[in-house]
Scaffold this active site. Structure first.
Site, mmCIF file in Angstrom:
data_model
loop_
_atom_site.group_PDB
_atom_site.id
_atom_site.type_symbol
_atom_site.label_atom_id
_atom_site.label_comp_id
_atom_site.label_asym_id
_atom_site.label_seq_id
_atom_site.Cartn_x
_atom_site.Cartn_y
_atom_site.Cartn_z
ATOM 1 N N ASP A 87 0.794 -1.233 0.000
ATOM 2 C CA ASP A 87 0.000 0.000 0.000
ATOM 3 C C ASP A 87 0.827 1.284 0.000
ATOM 4 O O ASP A 87 0.292 2.382 0.236
ATOM 5 C CB ASP A 87 -0.972 0.002 1.187
ATOM 6 N N ASP A 148 -6.810 -4.673 -5.009
ATOM 7 C CA ASP A 148 -6.546 -3.325 -4.482
ATOM 8 C C ASP A 148 -5.222 -2.764 -5.008
ATOM 9 O O ASP A 148 -5.045 -1.561 -5.156
ATOM 10 C CB ASP A 148 -6.475 -3.321 -2.947
HETATM 11 N N1 GLY Z 1 -7.115 -1.925 0.498
HETATM 12 C C1 GLY Z 1 -7.752 -2.442 1.654
HETATM 13 C C2 GLY Z 1 -9.206 -2.277 1.635
HETATM 14 O O1 GLY Z 1 -9.778 -1.816 0.660
HETATM 15 O O2 GLY Z 1 -9.821 -2.623 2.631
#
Ligand code: GLY
Length: 373
Positions: A87, A148
């Site tokens: 992330d 994601d």
């Molecule tokens: N990227 C983590 C979520 O969307 O919960």
């Protein structure tokens, strides 16, 4: 309608500067944001809200607060605090990259490039993907990609442009292609996650982490895909990414309930108490706005996507926003982090707030967020 919603969001963000101090909001419980010292994957969204508010208002109070978050991101990188995950793109695109985009601050550019190198540490040469979670060789997550991650790729595309070093972009493209092939299904729905053999990249199976069940379509994952593939298209001009974003977007809008805001999973049985994920709709709407930037007005998909996105934005403003509640900390009610996991199933999500404001500002002012220069 958009102006009123933007003004309300900016006012609340201003009030939150004092409330939050040096800490970063994540998700709420009982209407109050849970705070952390820049240790969650979500810290960049607070920074992004501050930069958006500054860009809109020109008010120095937002710039000072945003700059202070960037200093926190510098410290995080210098001290290597909780950076061992994918992330990094969310964190640094909306903090230091935003500062670079708005102020052409050289230190912010340098920090963002360092962050791109940190993200490249997630590249697994044997399997040819970016590992989402856990250390290399992790038995549970060593061979796992997640949808994601498509939103983290713009950091790599941007670093390739800035440095003229293609290895960032090469990795991003291989990862995007793999995501297209294995996370997006034939009926245009998506897996949240997919497992590969980390030794050689052999495809194993799809699964979920936050969705209803392994074969279901977690709505936020589908939304990450819509926006992520649109951004991969922007950076590469590969029409297959555009086509994939459109497919995911059509599936998303065709499976929305009557009020145009998604439940938390497209396959969950719907009853009176089924939770929504307003953040999924905010992300999808911002992603569709990006998609429309690249789509010919004459394309038959244009009007359908635009009309659905506008209906959903209106519903977010009218039915889900905290307009009318001046003391609310969050901007969007009824987000869900992990319904199945029992984590913040019906609360404020800081990323929901960010994408809601980004989408509003795209609509009203033509702002684009901070995913690209
Ligand atoms: N990227 C983590 C979520 O969307 O919960």
């Amino acid at each position: 309608m958009w102006t009123k919603a933007i003004e309300d969001a900016v006012l609340k963000t201003r009030a939150n500067i004092e409330r939050f101090g040096d800490l970063f909001p994540h998700v709420s419980g009982e209407g109050v944001y849970q705070m952390n010292p820049n240790t969650e994957w979500t810290a960049g969204f607070w920074s992004g809200l501050l930069w958006l508010s500054y860009q809109y208002s020109g008010d120095d109070i937002f710039r000072e607060a945003a700059r202070s978050t960037v200093a926190s991101f510098q410290h995080k990188l210098d001290q290597n605090i909780k950076l061992d995950h994918h992330d990094i793109g969310f964190l640094y695109s909306l903090s230091s990259k935003a500062q670079w985009i708005l102020e052409k601050d050289e230190a912010a550019r340098k920090l963002t490039l360092q962050a791109a190198d940190v993200l490249m540490n997630r590249w697994r040469a044997e399997g040819q993907y970016l590992q989402a979670w856990g250390p290399k060789g992790d038995t549970q997550n060593g061979g796992r990609i997640i949808i994601d991650c498509l939103m983290n790729l713009p950091l790599l595309y941007w670093a390739a442009e800035q440095t003229r070093n293609p290895h960032y972009k090469d990795a991003a493209i291989i990862h995007a292609d793999k995501s297209k092939k294995f996370l997006v299904r034939g009926d245009d729905s998506s897996y949240h996650t997919f497992y590969f053999d980390p030794a050689n990249g052999d495809a194993l199976r799809g699964g979920t982490h936050q969705g209803y069940k392994d074969g279901s379509t977690w709505t936020r994952g589908q939304a990450w895909g819509i926006y992520g593939f649109a951004l991969s298209y922007r950076y590469t001009k590969n029409p297959l990414y555009m086509e994939t974003s459109i497919r995911l977007a059509k599936y998303f809008i065709n499976h929305l309930p009557a009020d145009d805001v998604a439940y938390w999973d497209f396959d969950v049985p719907v009853t009176e108490s089924t939770k929504r994920d307003s953040s999924a709709s905010a992300i999808a709407n911002a992603g569709i706005l990006e998609l429309l930037e690249h789509l010919d007005h004459a394309d038959p998909a244009y009007a359908t996507l635009e009309e659905s996105m506008l209906r959903s934005m209106k519903s977010l403003v009218v039915n889900y926003s905290t307009i009318g509640d001046p003391d609310a900390q969050g901007l969007l009610k009824h987000g869900s982090y992990s319904v199945r996991g029992g984590a913040a199933p019906d609360d404020f999500m800081i990323w929901g707030d960010y994408y809601y404001l980004e989408a509003l500002l795209r609509l009203e002012k033509g702002f684009k967020g901070y995913w690209y220069d």
